[in-house]
Design an enzyme around this catalytic site. Structure first.
Site, PDB file in Angstrom:
ATOM      1  N   HIS A 181     -11.666   6.224  -1.128  1.00  0.00           N
ATOM      2  CA  HIS A 181     -10.225   6.415  -1.355  1.00  0.00           C
ATOM      3  C   HIS A 181      -9.895   7.584  -2.260  1.00  0.00           C
ATOM      4  O   HIS A 181      -8.739   7.933  -2.416  1.00  0.00           O
ATOM      5  CB  HIS A 181      -9.586   5.145  -1.925  1.00  0.00           C
ATOM      6  CG  HIS A 181      -9.828   4.981  -3.392  1.00  0.00           C
ATOM      7  ND1 HIS A 181     -10.980   4.460  -3.871  1.00  0.00           N
ATOM      8  CD2 HIS A 181      -9.077   5.315  -4.467  1.00  0.00           C
ATOM      9  CE1 HIS A 181     -10.936   4.451  -5.193  1.00  0.00           C
ATOM     10  NE2 HIS A 181      -9.805   4.971  -5.575  1.00  0.00           N
TER      11      HIS A 181
HETATM   12  C1  UD1 Z   1      -5.430   4.260  -7.950  1.00  0.00           C
HETATM   13  C2  UD1 Z   1      -6.070   4.958  -9.151  1.00  0.00           C
HETATM   14  C3  UD1 Z   1      -7.579   5.033  -8.946  1.00  0.00           C
HETATM   15  C4  UD1 Z   1      -8.163   3.670  -8.645  1.00  0.00           C
HETATM   16  C5  UD1 Z   1      -7.439   3.075  -7.438  1.00  0.00           C
HETATM   17  C6  UD1 Z   1      -7.962   1.685  -7.138  1.00  0.00           C
HETATM   18  C7  UD1 Z   1      -4.640   6.629 -10.216  1.00  0.00           C
HETATM   19  C8  UD1 Z   1      -4.480   8.063 -10.499  1.00  0.00           C
HETATM   20  N1  UD1 Z   1      -5.582   6.293  -9.331  1.00  0.00           N
HETATM   21  O1  UD1 Z   1      -5.629   5.127  -6.847  1.00  0.00           O
HETATM   22  O2  UD1 Z   1      -8.173   5.536 -10.115  1.00  0.00           O
HETATM   23  O3  UD1 Z   1      -9.543   3.791  -8.380  1.00  0.00           O
HETATM   24  O4  UD1 Z   1      -6.038   3.009  -7.723  1.00  0.00           O
HETATM   25  O5  UD1 Z   1      -7.593   1.182  -5.919  1.00  0.00           O
HETATM   26  O6  UD1 Z   1      -3.935   5.830 -10.792  1.00  0.00           O
HETATM   27  N2  UD1 Z   1      -0.639   2.668  -1.401  1.00  0.00           N
HETATM   28  C9  UD1 Z   1      -0.233   1.658  -0.551  1.00  0.00           C
HETATM   29  N3  UD1 Z   1      -0.147   0.386  -1.052  1.00  0.00           N
HETATM   30  C10 UD1 Z   1      -0.400   0.099  -2.349  1.00  0.00           C
HETATM   31  C11 UD1 Z   1      -0.778   1.144  -3.211  1.00  0.00           C
HETATM   32  C12 UD1 Z   1      -0.909   2.409  -2.729  1.00  0.00           C
HETATM   33  O7  UD1 Z   1       0.004   1.871   0.623  1.00  0.00           O
HETATM   34  O8  UD1 Z   1      -0.307  -1.082  -2.743  1.00  0.00           O
HETATM   35  C13 UD1 Z   1      -0.807   4.031  -0.857  1.00  0.00           C
HETATM   36  C14 UD1 Z   1       0.430   4.889  -0.998  1.00  0.00           C
HETATM   37  O9  UD1 Z   1       0.539   5.685   0.139  1.00  0.00           O
HETATM   38  C15 UD1 Z   1       0.123   5.758  -2.189  1.00  0.00           C
HETATM   39  C16 UD1 Z   1      -1.387   5.921  -2.089  1.00  0.00           C
HETATM   40  O10 UD1 Z   1      -1.848   4.683  -1.529  1.00  0.00           O
HETATM   41  O11 UD1 Z   1       0.810   6.962  -2.184  1.00  0.00           O
HETATM   42  C17 UD1 Z   1      -2.052   6.179  -3.390  1.00  0.00           C
HETATM   43  O12 UD1 Z   1      -1.771   5.143  -4.343  1.00  0.00           O
HETATM   44  P1  UD1 Z   1      -1.833   5.449  -5.929  1.00  0.00           P
HETATM   45  O13 UD1 Z   1      -1.455   4.262  -6.681  1.00  0.00           O
HETATM   46  O14 UD1 Z   1      -1.112   6.720  -6.229  1.00  0.00           O
HETATM   47  O15 UD1 Z   1      -3.357   5.779  -6.206  1.00  0.00           O
HETATM   48  P2  UD1 Z   1      -4.651   5.094  -5.602  1.00  0.00           P
HETATM   49  O16 UD1 Z   1      -5.233   6.013  -4.608  1.00  0.00           O
HETATM   50  O17 UD1 Z   1      -4.395   3.680  -5.212  1.00  0.00           O
END
Ligand code: UD1
Length: 360
Positions: free
Chosen positions: A201
Site C-alpha cells: 500500500h
Molecule cells: C496510512 C498511513 C500509513 C499506514 C497505513 C495503514 C499516513 C501518512 N499513512 O496510509 O503509514 O501504514 O495508513 O493502513 O498516515 N482509503 C479508503 N478507505 C479508508 C482509508 C483510506 O478507501 O478507510 C483510501 C483513500 O482513497 C485514501 C487512500 O486510501 O485517499 C489513502 O489513505 P490515507 O489514510 O491517506 O493513507 P494510507 O495509505 O491508508
C-alpha cells in the site's frame, strides 16, 4: 485523572488496544478515545474496534481522506476544540500516521502534555510521509515510549533528553500475544498451502503506475513458485485494476480483519510486504518476511528477526523465495521486551509521573 487517546488509522487501533486496557487496570483513570476518521471503511476501522475489544470512540472527527496537508489540517482543526473542552491531563498518540503528527502539533500548542507510543523509529528517508510524522511527533512529545534500543539512540542523537525516553517494548506485539491463541489453522479455510501472503500500500510502491507494474510483475514471478494471497488496501485496489498486469496464481482479497490476517501471517510460508508493523509481527512469529523497500525504520527486524529487504529487485525477491522454499529462510529471534507487557510498562510509567505531578 483523565487520559485521552488519539487514533486514526488501522495500525493505531492495534497499538492503542492494549494501552487502553492496561491504563484501565493499573491507573483506573478516566479515558477518552478520539478517532480522527483517517480510516473509515468498515474493514479498515470498525472491525478492528470490535475484534480488539476497544471501546467505541467517544468522539469521531470524521476527517476522511485528502492530500497530506488537507488530512493533517482537518485533524488539527477538528481536534483542537475537543482538547480545549475536555482538557485531559495527558494525550497519547500512536505510530507515524498523519493523525499522529497532527495531534502532536495541536497538543504542543495548547499546551497539553502528550506521549508518543512507538517513538524513535527512523528510516532516515524523508521522502516517506511517515518519517516526517515521526520526526515532528518525537521532537514535540513529553514522553517517548520506544520499542527497541535503536529507537533510543535515534532520539538521543536528535537531542531528545534521555529523561523523556522510556524503553517499554512493542505494544503491537502485546496485541499479537493476546490474540494469537485465537489465530487457529481452522480459519484458513479454502486457502491453498503453502502460500505467500502479500500486502502492498505504500505510496512509493503503488502511486506511480510504472512502479506498481514492476511490483506486480515481481508478484507474478512469485506466483510461479507458490500461490500468492493478496488482501488489498483500498488505495491499491483501484490501481491494480488499472495496471492491466495479469496476476496468475494470485488471489486478491478485501482488507482482512485483524484476527484473520494474524492467522494468515502465522501459517504463511513467506510474507512479502511494504508495511511497517508486519515486519515486526513476522519477526515475533518466526515467519520469513521479504520487505519491498530499500530501507526500514525497524532495523531490529533485519538484525535480529526474520526480515530481509529486497527493494524492488525481482531477482532478489525470487531468489529469497526460493531459499525459503528450500527451508533456508531466516529464523531470527524475538527482540527483548517484545513480550506482551509493553502497555503495562507504559501505564506504570504514566502513573508514576502523573502522581508526582499531582503531588507537587
Ligand atoms: C496510512 C498511513 C500509513 C499506514 C497505513 C495503514 C499516513 C501518512 N499513512 O496510509 O503509514 O501504514 O495508513 O493502513 O498516515 N482509503 C479508503 N478507505 C479508508 C482509508 C483510506 O478507501 O478507510 C483510501 C483513500 O482513497 C485514501 C487512500 O486510501 O485517499 C489513502 O489513505 P490515507 O489514510 O491517506 O493513507 P494510507 O495509505 O491508508
Amino acid at each position: 485523572m483523565h487520559i485521552l487517546h488519539v487514533v486514526g488509522a488501522r495500525p493505531n487501533f492495534v497499538k492503542a488496544a492494549p494501552v487502553v486496557r492496561a491504563i484501565e487496570k493499573i491507573i483506573s483513570a478516566r479515558q477518552t478515545l478520539v478517532h480522527t476518521g483517517q480510516h473509515y471503511d468498515q474493514n479498515m476501522s470498525d472491525v478492528f474496534f470490535s475484534e480488539l475489544g476497544i471501546p467505541v470512540p467517544d468522539v469521531n472527527l470524521e476527517v476522511g481522506s485528502g492530500t497530506h496537508a488537507q488530512q493533517s489540517a482537518s485533524v488539527m482543526s477538528a481536534l483542537e476544540p475537543v482538547l480545549i473542552s475536555q482538557r485531559p491531563h495527558m494525550v497519547l498518540v500512536y505510530g507515524d500516521v498523519n493523525s499522529t503528527a497532527a495531534a502532536a502539533l495541536v497538543c504542543s500548542k495548547l499546551p497539553i502534555p502528550f506521549a508518543h507510543v512507538e517513538a524513535g523509529l527512523r528510516s532516515f528517508d524523508r521522502t516517506m510521509p511517515e518519517e516526517v510524522n515521526r520526526v515532528i511527533t518525537d521532537q514535540l512529545a513529553d514522553f517517548l515510549f520506544t520499542p527497541s534500543e535503536d529507537a533510543d539512540r535515534n532520539l538521543l542523537r536528535e537531542g531528545v533528553p534521555g529523561s523523556k525516553i522510556h524503553r517499554v517494548g512493542n505494544v503491537m506485539i502485546d496485541s499479537l500475544v493476546r490474540f494469537l491463541p485465537q489465530a487457529t489453522e481452522s480459519s484458513l479455510n479454502r486457502i491453498p498451502h503453502p502460500y505467500a501472503l502479500v500486502t502492498l500500500h505504500r505510496p512509493s510502491n503503488v502511486d506511480d503506475s510504472a512502479d506498481l507494474e514492476r511490483i506486480l510483475k515481481m508478484l507474478a514471478a512469485v506466483g510461479e513458485r507458490l500461490p500468492v494471497i493478496l488482501p488489498i488496501h483500498p488505495r491499491t485496489r483501484n490501481r491494480i485494476a488499472k495496471s492491466g498486469v495479469s496476476l496468475k496464481n494470485c488471489k486478491l482479497l478485501d482488507p482482512l480483519p485483524y484476527l484473520q490476517f494474524l492467522t494468515f501471517q502465522r501459517y504463511a510460508t513467506v510474507v512479502i510486504t511494504d508495511s511497517g508493523g508486519i515486519q515486526e509481527e513476522t519477526t515475533f512469529l518466526g515467519v520469513p518476511c521479504l520487505t519491498l523497500r530499500k530501507n526500514t525504520e525497524r532495523p531490529v527486524t533485519v538484525d535480529l528477526g526474520t526480515n530481509t529487504l529486497v527493494g524492488n529487485d525481482k531477482d532478489a525477491l525470487v531468489a529469497e523465495v526460493e531459499k525459503i522454499l528450500q527451508g533456508q529462510g531466516k529464523r531470527g529471534s524475538v527482540p527483548s521486551l517484545w513480550d506482551g507487557h509493553a502497555a503495562e510498562r507504559i501505564a506504570k510509567c504514566l502513573l508514576g509521573s502523573l502522581s508526582r505531578a499531582y503531588a507537587s
